[in-house]
Motif scaffolding. Structure first.
Motif, PDB file in Angstrom:
ATOM      1  N   UNK A 227      22.527  26.531  31.344  1.00 25.24           N
ATOM      2  CA  UNK A 227      23.493  25.600  31.925  1.00 25.24           C
ATOM      3  C   UNK A 227      24.632  26.348  32.617  1.00 25.24           C
ATOM      4  N   UNK A 228      25.366  25.632  33.472  1.00 25.42           N
ATOM      5  CA  UNK A 228      26.483  26.229  34.212  1.00 25.42           C
ATOM      6  C   UNK A 228      27.504  26.862  33.287  1.00 25.42           C
ATOM      7  N   UNK A 229      27.708  26.267  32.119  1.00 23.91           N
ATOM      8  CA  UNK A 229      28.726  26.750  31.187  1.00 23.91           C
ATOM      9  C   UNK A 229      28.407  28.146  30.681  1.00 23.91           C
ATOM     10  N   UNK A 230      27.128  28.457  30.529  1.00 24.39           N
ATOM     11  CA  UNK A 230      26.735  29.710  29.887  1.00 24.39           C
ATOM     12  C   UNK A 230      26.108  30.727  30.842  1.00 24.39           C
ATOM     13  N   UNK A 231      25.862  30.344  32.091  1.00 26.40           N
ATOM     14  CA  UNK A 231      25.088  31.209  32.987  1.00 26.40           C
ATOM     15  C   UNK A 231      25.767  32.561  33.220  1.00 26.40           C
ATOM     16  N   UNK A 232      27.055  32.553  33.442  1.00 29.14           N
ATOM     17  CA  UNK A 232      27.755  33.797  33.753  1.00 29.14           C
ATOM     18  C   UNK A 232      27.743  34.758  32.568  1.00 29.14           C
ATOM     19  N   UNK A 233      28.103  34.243  31.395  1.00 28.58           N
ATOM     20  CA  UNK A 233      28.139  35.090  30.216  1.00 28.58           C
ATOM     21  C   UNK A 233      26.771  35.620  29.829  1.00 28.58           C
ATOM     22  N   UNK A 234      25.735  34.815  30.047  1.00 31.14           N
ATOM     23  CA  UNK A 234      24.384  35.235  29.691  1.00 31.14           C
ATOM     24  C   UNK A 234      23.929  36.410  30.547  1.00 31.14           C
ATOM     25  N   UNK A 235      24.122  36.320  31.862  1.00 33.29           N
ATOM     26  CA  UNK A 235      23.679  37.417  32.714  1.00 33.29           C
ATOM     27  C   UNK A 235      24.519  38.675  32.507  1.00 33.29           C
ATOM     28  N   UNK A 236      25.783  38.496  32.161  1.00 31.38           N
ATOM     29  CA  UNK A 236      26.604  39.670  31.820  1.00 31.38           C
ATOM     30  C   UNK A 236      26.079  40.357  30.565  1.00 31.38           C
ATOM     31  N   UNK A 237      25.670  39.547  29.595  1.00 31.50           N
ATOM     32  CA  UNK A 237      25.113  40.102  28.371  1.00 31.50           C
ATOM     33  C   UNK A 237      23.849  40.897  28.663  1.00 31.50           C
ATOM     34  N   UNK A 238      22.962  40.347  29.491  1.00 33.56           N
ATOM     35  CA  UNK A 238      21.746  41.067  29.843  1.00 33.56           C
ATOM     36  C   UNK A 238      22.067  42.381  30.546  1.00 33.56           C
ATOM     37  N   UNK A 239      23.032  42.338  31.424  1.00 32.89           N
ATOM     38  CA  UNK A 239      23.412  43.551  32.160  1.00 32.89           C
ATOM     39  C   UNK A 239      23.962  44.616  31.228  1.00 32.89           C
ATOM     40  N   UNK A 240      24.734  44.174  30.231  1.00 33.71           N
ATOM     41  CA  UNK A 240      25.310  45.106  29.284  1.00 33.71           C
ATOM     42  C   UNK A 240      24.306  45.767  28.361  1.00 33.71           C
ATOM     43  N   UNK A 241      23.127  45.152  28.233  1.00 35.29           N
ATOM     44  CA  UNK A 241      22.095  45.695  27.364  1.00 35.29           C
ATOM     45  C   UNK A 241      21.244  46.759  28.047  1.00 35.29           C
ATOM     46  N   UNK A 242      21.444  46.927  29.346  1.00 37.20           N
ATOM     47  CA  UNK A 242      20.623  47.912  30.062  1.00 37.20           C
ATOM     48  C   UNK A 242      21.026  49.331  29.688  1.00 37.20           C
TER      49      UNK A 242
END
Length: 242
Positions: A227-242
């Motif tokens: 959802x729009x509410x979580x999209x930004x934080x979710x992709x940031x989390x994925x990026x941080x796991x790289x």
């Protein structure tokens, strides 16, 4: 740490330009070097100025922002400014640093630029990831109340969690478990680096994700919306796991 981050605005909407310029003026560590209505207009001057940070709109005439990013060499830090959330995955692929959904507040703007400014003074960045890995809790299982019993659930077996009014349905590799619990309490029990909230009604196990397409996550045979509410934080989390 650099005293200031020099920045450009590339934005074809006059009102959006004004808002960004006003926000930048309020931040002591930002210095605006130029405002442009399209990437072609900015390209020549960027080669000379080499700004640290670029505020870039996506939908513009002649050349859209996402197509412009691969042309940049050297590539500055990039913050996308857009009214559309469907480009978040593409932005992630292009290593965009932040994704501001219009209309965004000054508070949201400031949080984004402050983080980037602080990162410039704490490089090399991998130290943050290393620290995060060192402090990772070894949370192998949790205990949940299921009916009249307390059930042990292995965290590595959890695929995703679905909100069901007052209950949560926990989908595991072997069964579905209903528990009288809310997401906030469950997130306290689970290892934060292994699970992500992606929707008001869904939390997912990151290592169980098969793929992501058009802001929908495939886990096993289930498609889960972001959802729009979580999209930004979710992709940031994925990026941080790289």
């Amino acid at each position: 740490m650099k005293d200031k981050l020099t920045c450009y605005i590339i934005e074809d909407e006059y009102l959006a330009q004004e808002i960004l310029e006003e926000y930048i003026r309020k931040v002591a560590f930002l210095e605006l070097k130029g405002t442009f209505v399209n990437p072609l207009e900015a390209a020549a001057q960027m080669a000379d100025d080499k700004p640290d940070l670029l505020f870039l709109d996506i939908n513009m005439p002649d050349l859209d922002g996402l197509s412009f990013i691969p042309m940049l060499n050297p590539k500055p830090l990039i913050i996308l400014t857009t009214a559309y959330d469907q480009y978040a995955l593409k932005a992630y692929d292009l290593e965009v640093k932040d994704y501001l959904l219009k209309p965004f507040t000054f508070e949201r703007f400031y949080k984004g630029v402050l983080r980037l400014y602080q990162e410039q003074g704490t490089r090399p960045g991998p130290e943050k990831k290393q620290g995060k890995t060192e402090t990772k809790p070894e949370q192998e299982y949790i205990f949940l109340k299921v009916g009249h019993r307390i059930q042990k659930v292995a965290t590595h077996d959890i695929l995703f969690v679905e909100g069901m009014k007052d209950y949560l349905r926990i989908h595991t590799t072997t069964e579905k478990i209903m528990t009288l619990l809310n997401f906030a309490k469950l997130e306290e029990l689970l290892p934060a680096q292994d699970f992500a909230r992606v929707h008001r009604s869904f939390l997912v196990a990151i290592d169980k994700i098969d793929h992501i397409e058009k802001n929908r996550i495939q886990i096993a045979d289930q498609l889960i919306p972001i959802s729009d509410t979580y999209v930004e934080g979710f992709y940031k989390l994925l990026k941080g796991l790289q």
